[in-house]
Design a protein around this motif. Structure first.
Motif, mmCIF file in Angstrom:
data_model
loop_
_atom_site.group_PDB
_atom_site.id
_atom_site.type_symbol
_atom_site.label_atom_id
_atom_site.label_comp_id
_atom_site.label_asym_id
_atom_site.label_seq_id
_atom_site.Cartn_x
_atom_site.Cartn_y
_atom_site.Cartn_z
ATOM 1 N N GLY A 38 1.157 49.640 -40.541
ATOM 2 C CA GLY A 38 0.541 48.777 -39.548
ATOM 3 C C GLY A 38 0.452 47.351 -40.030
ATOM 4 O O GLY A 38 1.079 46.967 -41.017
ATOM 5 N N LEU A 39 -0.349 46.567 -39.312
ATOM 6 C CA LEU A 39 -0.568 45.166 -39.627
ATOM 7 C C LEU A 39 -1.936 45.017 -40.287
ATOM 8 O O LEU A 39 -2.935 45.524 -39.770
ATOM 9 C CB LEU A 39 -0.511 44.331 -38.352
ATOM 10 N N VAL A 40 -1.968 44.324 -41.399
ATOM 11 C CA VAL A 40 -3.220 44.144 -42.135
ATOM 12 C C VAL A 40 -3.227 42.745 -42.738
ATOM 13 O O VAL A 40 -2.167 42.183 -43.028
ATOM 14 C CB VAL A 40 -3.376 45.223 -43.224
ATOM 15 N N GLN A 41 -4.408 42.181 -42.905
ATOM 16 C CA GLN A 41 -4.522 40.870 -43.534
ATOM 17 C C GLN A 41 -4.392 40.997 -45.051
ATOM 18 O O GLN A 41 -4.698 42.052 -45.628
ATOM 19 C CB GLN A 41 -5.866 40.229 -43.185
ATOM 20 N N ALA A 42 -3.960 39.923 -45.662
ATOM 21 C CA ALA A 42 -3.860 39.901 -47.113
ATOM 22 C C ALA A 42 -5.217 40.247 -47.731
ATOM 23 O O ALA A 42 -6.257 39.785 -47.252
ATOM 24 C CB ALA A 42 -3.405 38.529 -47.585
ATOM 25 N N GLY A 43 -5.171 41.079 -48.759
ATOM 26 C CA GLY A 43 -6.392 41.546 -49.388
ATOM 27 C C GLY A 43 -6.897 42.859 -48.837
ATOM 28 O O GLY A 43 -7.802 43.477 -49.418
ATOM 29 N N GLY A 44 -6.338 43.286 -47.730
ATOM 30 C CA GLY A 44 -6.762 44.520 -47.093
ATOM 31 C C GLY A 44 -6.101 45.753 -47.702
ATOM 32 O O GLY A 44 -5.366 45.669 -48.695
ATOM 33 N N SER A 45 -6.355 46.901 -47.071
ATOM 34 C CA SER A 45 -5.857 48.180 -47.587
ATOM 35 C C SER A 45 -5.221 48.998 -46.473
ATOM 36 O O SER A 45 -5.583 48.866 -45.299
ATOM 37 C CB SER A 45 -7.011 48.990 -48.196
ATOM 38 N N LEU A 46 -4.289 49.826 -46.868
ATOM 39 C CA LEU A 46 -3.676 50.813 -45.981
ATOM 40 C C LEU A 46 -3.387 52.065 -46.791
ATOM 41 O O LEU A 46 -3.130 51.964 -48.006
ATOM 42 C CB LEU A 46 -2.359 50.303 -45.388
ATOM 43 N N THR A 47 -3.400 53.208 -46.118
ATOM 44 C CA THR A 47 -2.975 54.445 -46.751
ATOM 45 C C THR A 47 -1.821 55.037 -45.956
ATOM 46 O O THR A 47 -1.969 55.322 -44.764
ATOM 47 C CB THR A 47 -4.117 55.468 -46.828
ATOM 48 N N LEU A 48 -0.693 55.210 -46.623
ATOM 49 C CA LEU A 48 0.465 55.837 -46.009
ATOM 50 C C LEU A 48 0.446 57.326 -46.310
ATOM 51 O O LEU A 48 0.044 57.750 -47.388
ATOM 52 C CB LEU A 48 1.760 55.227 -46.537
ATOM 53 N N SER A 49 0.902 58.114 -45.339
ATOM 54 C CA SER A 49 1.025 59.558 -45.519
ATOM 55 C C SER A 49 2.455 59.985 -45.213
ATOM 56 O O SER A 49 3.127 59.367 -44.391
ATOM 57 C CB SER A 49 0.066 60.306 -44.597
#
Length: 126
Positions: free
Chosen positions: A9-20
């Motif tokens: 997805g789209l996230v701001q710098a410094g943010g987090s994402l979890t891929l599965s």
């Protein structure tokens, strides 16, 4: 073996994402699993890999920020991505191989993996 990624997805710098990455089919044949990323016009880059025994590898640019893990009971591979940077923007793909190691080392070359997902886009805005 079928691999299906999710979580991009789209996230701001410094943010987090979890891929599965959910695996199905002849999963008994899977040993090493990995996450690759690729920008348009560039070669695939190995981001992180994990063996069936849990040994992990990370490319230098993500060490300390990304964590690869696998839940063998759920047949799922994960990539926890923290402190994301705009240069992390890419198409992230899950890969699985029948071998745990290639010539005694982590399998770097995409050709050493036997199964691939379609990919999930990660976009980090500045």
């Amino acid at each position: 073996v079928r691999l299906v990624e999710s979580g991009g997805g789209l996230v701001q710098a410094g943010g987090s994402l979890t891929l599965s990455c959910a695996a199905s089919g002849s999963i008994f044949s899977i040993n090493a699993m990995a996450w690759y990323r690729q920008a348009p016009g560039k070669e695939r880059e190995l981001v992180a890999a994990i063996t069936s025994g849990g040994s992990t590898y990370y490319t230098d640019s993500v060490k300390g920020r990304f964590t690869i893990s696998r839940d063998n009971a759920k047949n799922t591979l994960y990539l926890q991505m923290n402190r994301l940077k705009p240069e992390d923007t890419d198409l992230y793909s899950c890969a699985a191989g029948r071998d745990d190691y290639c010539s005694g080392y982590v399998c770097y070359d995409p050709r050493e993996y036997d199964y691939w997902g379609q990919g999930t886009q990660v976009t980090v805005s500045s």
